[in-house]
Design an enzyme around this catalytic site. Structure first.
Site, PDB file in Angstrom:
ATOM      1  CB  SER A 165      15.653 -40.349 -73.261  1.00 57.75           C
ATOM      2  OG  SER A 165      16.084 -40.867 -74.497  1.00 57.75           O
ATOM      3  CE1 TYR A 183      19.076 -43.885 -70.802  1.00 61.32           C
ATOM      4  CE2 TYR A 183      17.936 -43.543 -72.888  1.00 61.32           C
ATOM      5  CZ  TYR A 183      18.622 -43.034 -71.800  1.00 61.32           C
ATOM      6  OH  TYR A 183      18.834 -41.675 -71.695  1.00 61.32           O
TER       7      TYR A 183
HETATM    8  P1  NDP Z   1      26.270 -39.622 -67.377  1.00 61.75           P
HETATM    9  O1  NDP Z   1      26.508 -41.043 -67.691  1.00 61.75           O
HETATM   10  O2  NDP Z   1      27.306 -38.618 -67.685  1.00 61.75           O
HETATM   11  O3  NDP Z   1      25.891 -39.473 -65.816  1.00 61.75           O
HETATM   12  C1  NDP Z   1      25.001 -40.372 -65.227  1.00 61.75           C
HETATM   13  C2  NDP Z   1      24.922 -40.104 -63.736  1.00 61.75           C
HETATM   14  O4  NDP Z   1      24.100 -41.136 -63.140  1.00 61.75           O
HETATM   15  C3  NDP Z   1      26.282 -40.158 -63.045  1.00 61.75           C
HETATM   16  O5  NDP Z   1      26.322 -39.189 -62.027  1.00 61.75           O
HETATM   17  C4  NDP Z   1      26.288 -41.569 -62.465  1.00 61.75           C
HETATM   18  O6  NDP Z   1      27.128 -41.721 -61.341  1.00 61.75           O
HETATM   19  C5  NDP Z   1      24.824 -41.681 -62.040  1.00 61.75           C
HETATM   20  N1  NDP Z   1      24.478 -43.045 -61.748  1.00 61.75           N
HETATM   21  C6  NDP Z   1      24.559 -44.132 -62.560  1.00 61.75           C
HETATM   22  N2  NDP Z   1      24.224 -45.230 -61.886  1.00 61.75           N
HETATM   23  C7  NDP Z   1      23.937 -44.854 -60.605  1.00 61.75           C
HETATM   24  C8  NDP Z   1      23.548 -45.542 -59.440  1.00 61.75           C
HETATM   25  N3  NDP Z   1      23.433 -46.873 -59.398  1.00 61.75           N
HETATM   26  N4  NDP Z   1      23.328 -44.831 -58.306  1.00 61.75           N
HETATM   27  C9  NDP Z   1      23.482 -43.487 -58.313  1.00 61.75           C
HETATM   28  N5  NDP Z   1      23.868 -42.778 -59.382  1.00 61.75           N
HETATM   29  C10 NDP Z   1      24.097 -43.459 -60.518  1.00 61.75           C
HETATM   30  O7  NDP Z   1      24.880 -39.267 -68.085  1.00 61.75           O
HETATM   31  P2  NDP Z   1      24.249 -37.885 -68.597  1.00 61.75           P
HETATM   32  O8  NDP Z   1      24.731 -36.762 -67.765  1.00 61.75           O
HETATM   33  O9  NDP Z   1      24.398 -37.855 -70.049  1.00 61.75           O
HETATM   34  O10 NDP Z   1      22.704 -38.165 -68.323  1.00 61.75           O
HETATM   35  C11 NDP Z   1      21.947 -37.501 -67.319  1.00 61.75           C
HETATM   36  C12 NDP Z   1      20.499 -37.795 -67.581  1.00 61.75           C
HETATM   37  O11 NDP Z   1      20.115 -37.268 -68.862  1.00 61.75           O
HETATM   38  C13 NDP Z   1      20.165 -39.284 -67.643  1.00 61.75           C
HETATM   39  O12 NDP Z   1      18.907 -39.511 -67.028  1.00 61.75           O
HETATM   40  C14 NDP Z   1      20.087 -39.584 -69.118  1.00 61.75           C
HETATM   41  O13 NDP Z   1      19.268 -40.687 -69.399  1.00 61.75           O
HETATM   42  C15 NDP Z   1      19.511 -38.284 -69.628  1.00 61.75           C
HETATM   43  N6  NDP Z   1      19.760 -38.029 -71.052  1.00 61.75           N
HETATM   44  C16 NDP Z   1      21.015 -37.713 -71.506  1.00 61.75           C
HETATM   45  C17 NDP Z   1      21.236 -37.434 -72.832  1.00 61.75           C
HETATM   46  C18 NDP Z   1      22.581 -37.065 -73.363  1.00 61.75           C
HETATM   47  O14 NDP Z   1      22.710 -36.838 -74.588  1.00 61.75           O
HETATM   48  N7  NDP Z   1      23.605 -36.967 -72.545  1.00 61.75           N
HETATM   49  C19 NDP Z   1      20.127 -37.492 -73.807  1.00 61.75           C
HETATM   50  C20 NDP Z   1      18.839 -37.812 -73.243  1.00 61.75           C
HETATM   51  C21 NDP Z   1      18.679 -38.070 -71.904  1.00 61.75           C
HETATM   52  P3  NDP Z   1      28.697 -42.157 -61.471  1.00 61.75           P
HETATM   53  O15 NDP Z   1      29.468 -40.862 -61.649  1.00 61.75           O
HETATM   54  O16 NDP Z   1      28.988 -42.814 -60.185  1.00 61.75           O
HETATM   55  O17 NDP Z   1      28.838 -43.054 -62.674  1.00 61.75           O
END
Ligand code: NDP
Length: 253
Positions: free
Chosen positions: A158, A171
């Protein structure tokens, strides 16, 4: 290739044919789009997430899109114990015998607040899911990755990893931690050209997590997860062989 060329990478449909790639957090957002994108480029995707129901939905989407039959790997990264990680490695070994790609995508953001008021349980949950689970899953998968002739591990980073920012608390710290973890691993495997470890920053992407962090912004101005997959495809395919310990970006310029 330049960073812009990597971000715009658009390989042919058989680019990842024959590769077995595990994606965590494959239930929504970037993880779901990535799973579909990998499958559409010929990979057999191991879908991991904490909700079986959500995993089944993505599984069905991959089948409907004509992708190779995926596998499902339910794993709650917040509560997983050593035995759960061991079972994961055993299941992958039994089914596939190796792992060619591992994308640590799952992450929590939760509430943002200043360190002076940062809730300790929230801190622990974030470090557990975003950092400790990344270490634990990588560790049990290393023997499977070592069996691949061309394995690639991606830690999803990130913008707050490189320079901490007010209110991003655990985070930001967790993302800085996984950048360091990827570099430690890259260094430890320096003499093994068959495994690479890199970090990838998606940039601002239209997902639930982004909406939680920036509720007032116009999400329609952001790229969708499906539009930022170029660098993932490059890092998981043969073109990035030999590139390890790097920090990459999905959106450049
Ligand atoms: P979302 O919140 O849309 O998705 C997060 C995912 O992580 C979901 O599939 C969620 O599952 C899963 N998750 C959360 N907690 C757990 C857990 N305890 N066990 C297993 N799975 C879990 O996030 P994004 O798609 O936006 O983010 C994806 C990655 O990209 C992350 O690492 C984020 O930090 C990074 N990122 C995103 C940015 C953005 O602008 N979107 C910017 C910079 C980095 P569930 O469906 O069950 O909630």
């Amino acid at each position: 290739m330049t960073p812009a060329e990597i971000a715009a990478f658009a390989p042919p449909a058989d680019h990842l044919a024959g590769r077995v790639i595990l994606v965590t957090g494959a239930t929504k957002g970037i993880g779901r789009a990535l799973a579909l994108g990998l499958g559409q480029h010929g990979a057999t995707v191991i879908l991991s997430g904490r909700s079986v129901k959500k995993l089944e939905k993505v599984y069905d989407e991959l089948i409907a899109a004509g992708c190779p039959t995926p596998a499902m790997l339910p794993l709650d990264l917040e509560n997983a114990l050593a035995t759960h990680y061991d079972a994961v490695a055993e299941a992958i070994g039994h089914e596939f015998g190796r792992l060619d790609g591992l994308v640590h995508n799952a992450s929590l953001l939760l509430t943002r607040s200043p360190i002076s008021h940062y809730d300790v349980p929230t801190w622990c949950r974030l470090l557990q899911v975003n950092l400790t689970a990344t270490f634990a899953l990588t560790q049990v998968c290393l023997p499977l990755l070592e069996k691949s002739t061309d394995a690639s591990v991606i830690m999803t980073s990130s913008g707050v990893a490189q320079r901490g920012r007010a209110y991003w608390g655990a985070y930001a710290v967790s993302k800085a931690g996984i950048e360091n973890l990827a570099e430690v691993l890259a260094d430890e495997y320096e003499s093994n050209p068959c495994i690479r470890f890199n970090t990838l920053n998606p940039g601002a992407v239209r997902t639930d997590m982004r909406a939680l962090a920036y509720p007032a912004e116009d999400a329609l101005q952001l790229k969708t997860p499906a539009e930022i997959l170029g660098a993932y495809l490059w890092l998981l395919g043969p073109a990035s062989r030999g590139h390890s310990g790097g920090r990459y970006h999905c959106q450049v310029g």
